[in-house]
Design a protein around this motif. Structure first.
Motif, PDB file in Angstrom:
ATOM      1  N   SER A  91      -9.002 -11.827   8.705  1.00 41.87           N
ATOM      2  CA  SER A  91      -8.241 -13.072   8.724  1.00 41.87           C
ATOM      3  C   SER A  91      -7.510 -13.258   7.398  1.00 41.87           C
ATOM      4  N   GLY A  92      -6.205 -13.437   7.472  1.00 42.01           N
ATOM      5  CA  GLY A  92      -5.404 -13.610   6.269  1.00 42.01           C
ATOM      6  C   GLY A  92      -5.168 -12.331   5.499  1.00 42.01           C
ATOM      7  N   ALA A  96      -1.425 -13.890   5.837  1.00 41.77           N
ATOM      8  CA  ALA A  96      -1.429 -14.907   6.897  1.00 41.77           C
ATOM      9  C   ALA A  96      -0.194 -14.838   7.785  1.00 41.77           C
TER      10      ALA A  96
END
Length: 498
Positions: A91-92, A96
């Motif tokens: 995630s990210g 992002a």
């Protein structure tokens, strides 16, 4: 093998070619057929300015000239030795951006203006391109897009950027290629560099005897430059062992960056086929080897006239336009360092009395200054030379940083102040970053380049460089004890990769 320009493919649908490019595409396909090419290399310049690509059959190439070519985004996640700077599976992990998650494919759109037939590979074509998302939008990390944007911004003022290239590099004979499995390295660890000896002895600046030793190689490289349409001017023996300097005539910005990208790749490939090793690493970690630079000659033209030049008898070395442009180059030199000198090793040049600048200075025909003025009243060739760059610099980002800095000088009418006669003693001038750490911090805090390149791009590039620096720090924790010494990590990281 005619190109169906009305086929409604990805390129036409998203209007990614100009009319001139579409016409050139038809000529490219005619050349593929006329020369009976068996393969075409479709390439892109990666974040480090090196070439990545795929080799296509003529049938597949025809499809790529209508729909582009599926191409992985992985290069934007890797730092200088394929270390994973951004993990797209977390995630990210890709800043992002949903478009960059999971190592997705984007579309590489060939630029027909860059097509060449490679003279050192039988029946093989070559073409350079740009990266686009599936909706046709430019991939924001593709440096070629950044240069095109900078050129477009400058051209709104009615000016065109003119660049001449002067690049130094080192050629060695390979004694042991170090190709055993244990020498291969891994992700984030460059392969063990080959064991070498210099092509000729140093030190002897512009030695004709050294040029004679290198005559076979120089003749081959000159022939290939001619065949590729690269505007080669001179080939010289530079200062150190095996060190050469090639200069190229003036062109526009994008053509200059494309030319240097192709030249560096060509020189390395041709040398490898001759049992030699060419490196564009600034300072090889070998005894007595000399640091190399990339000096960028630049001026502006308007309606075909050099606007840096002054009339004969005027007494002025540079026009007001040129003075403002120089003011911009000086103003932004510190925060542009990651673009002009992107490697740990490149900062080994930045020291007094080294033929490389250590401060943001300018002077007339002075090789100690960052900006060296050449020419004078009545000379249409008047221009300035920025001596700050390293040979491993990404040419698109180097040139874009110069154009944007100079343009800011024009728009704000920046005054460069008086020229320096002793640049290394000009303590009133800003000191250039002495290492990549300081350069990255300067770019991270640069409102100017964030405003032009965007936060997404600057944050990404800063992260890439910090990944490189973290690997350097882990391998060489005591480097600050002897900051001018070339570490074993630097030699392994850059000697082969650049």
């Amino acid at each position: 093998m005619a190109l169906d320009a009305a086929g409604g493919g990805f390129i036409a649908r998203n209007k990614l070619w100009t009319e001139a490019q579409a016409e050139a595409a038809a000529r490219v396909m005619a050349l593929v057929e006329e020369h009976e090419l068996r393969t075409i290399r479709v390439a892109v310049a990666d974040p480090q300015g090196k070439i990545r690509g795929k080799t296509l059959t003529p049938r597949a190439f025809r499809g790529a000239m209508a729909d582009g070519l599926d191409f992985t985004t992985a290069q934007f996640n890797f730092d200088s030795a394929e270390g994973i700077a951004y993990n797209p599976f977390t995630s990210g992990g890709s800043l992002a951006m949903e478009e960059m998650e999971g190592f997705p494919d984007v579309t590489l759109v060939p630029d027909p203006a860059t097509f060449r037939i490679l003279p050192w590979v039988p029946k093989t074509g070559w073409i350079l391109g740009d990266m686009h998302f599936p909706d046709g939008a430019p991939v924001p990390f593709d440096a070629r897009h950044k240069l095109k944007d900078a050129v477009a911004a400058l051209e709104k003022t009615g000016h065109s950027y003119v660049a001449g290239l002067e690049i130094e590099f080192t050629v060695c004979r390979v004694l042991d290629p170090m190709m055993a499995p244990e020498h291969m390295g891994s992700l984030g660890l460059a392969p063990e560099p080959p064991k070498v000896e210099p092509l000729f002895r140093g030190f002897a600046y512009q030695s004709e005897a050294h040029l004679d030793v290198a005559d076979e190689l120089l003749g081959v490289l000159a022939d290939h430059c001619e065949a590729l349409g690269l505007p080669l001017r001179t080939m010289e023996n530079e200062m150190g062992p095996g060190q050469l300097e090639f200069t190229f005539d003036v062109t526009g910005a994008l053509e200059a960056a494309d030319n240097l990208t192709l030249f560096r790749s060509m020189a390395k490939q041709v040398c490898a086929r001759m049992g030699l090793h060419a490196t564009f690493m600034t300072q090889p970690g070998l005894p007595a080897f000399f640091a190399s630079g990339w000096h960028l000659h630049q001026s502006l033209s308007k309606d075909g006239r050099n606007v840096f030049a002054t009339p004969e008898g005027s007494g002025a070395l540079l026009s007001p336009t040129a003075l403002n442009f120089v003011g911009g180059l000086l103003e932004h030199a510190v925060e542009a360092s990651v673009f002009t000198t992107p490697t740990v090793n490149g900062y080994k040049r930045r020291k007094p009395n080294s033929l490389a600048p250590d401060r943001a200075t300018w002077g007339y025909d002075n090789r100690a200054a960052m900006i060296r003025v050449q020419g004078g009243p009545g000379l249409s060739s008047t221009h300035v030379e920025n001596r700050i760059g390293e040979p491993a610099a990404n040419p698109y980002l180097y040139l874009a940083s110069q154009i944007l800095s100079g343009l800011d000088g024009l728009e704000r009418q920046l005054d460069p102040g008086p020229m320096e006669h002793a640049p290394y003693e000009a303590v009133h001038r800003p000191e250039l970053p002495k290492d990549l750490y300081a350069a990255v911090e300067a770019l991270d805090g640069s409102a100017f380049f964030r405003g032009h390149f965007g936060d997404t791009f600057v944050d990404w590039l800063v992260g890439m460089k910090r990944s490189e620096l973290a690997r350097f720090e882990a391998a060489e924790p005591a480097w600050r004890d002897a900051p001018e010494a070339v570490t074993a990590w630097e030699h392994r990281e850059y000697f082969t990769r650049y």
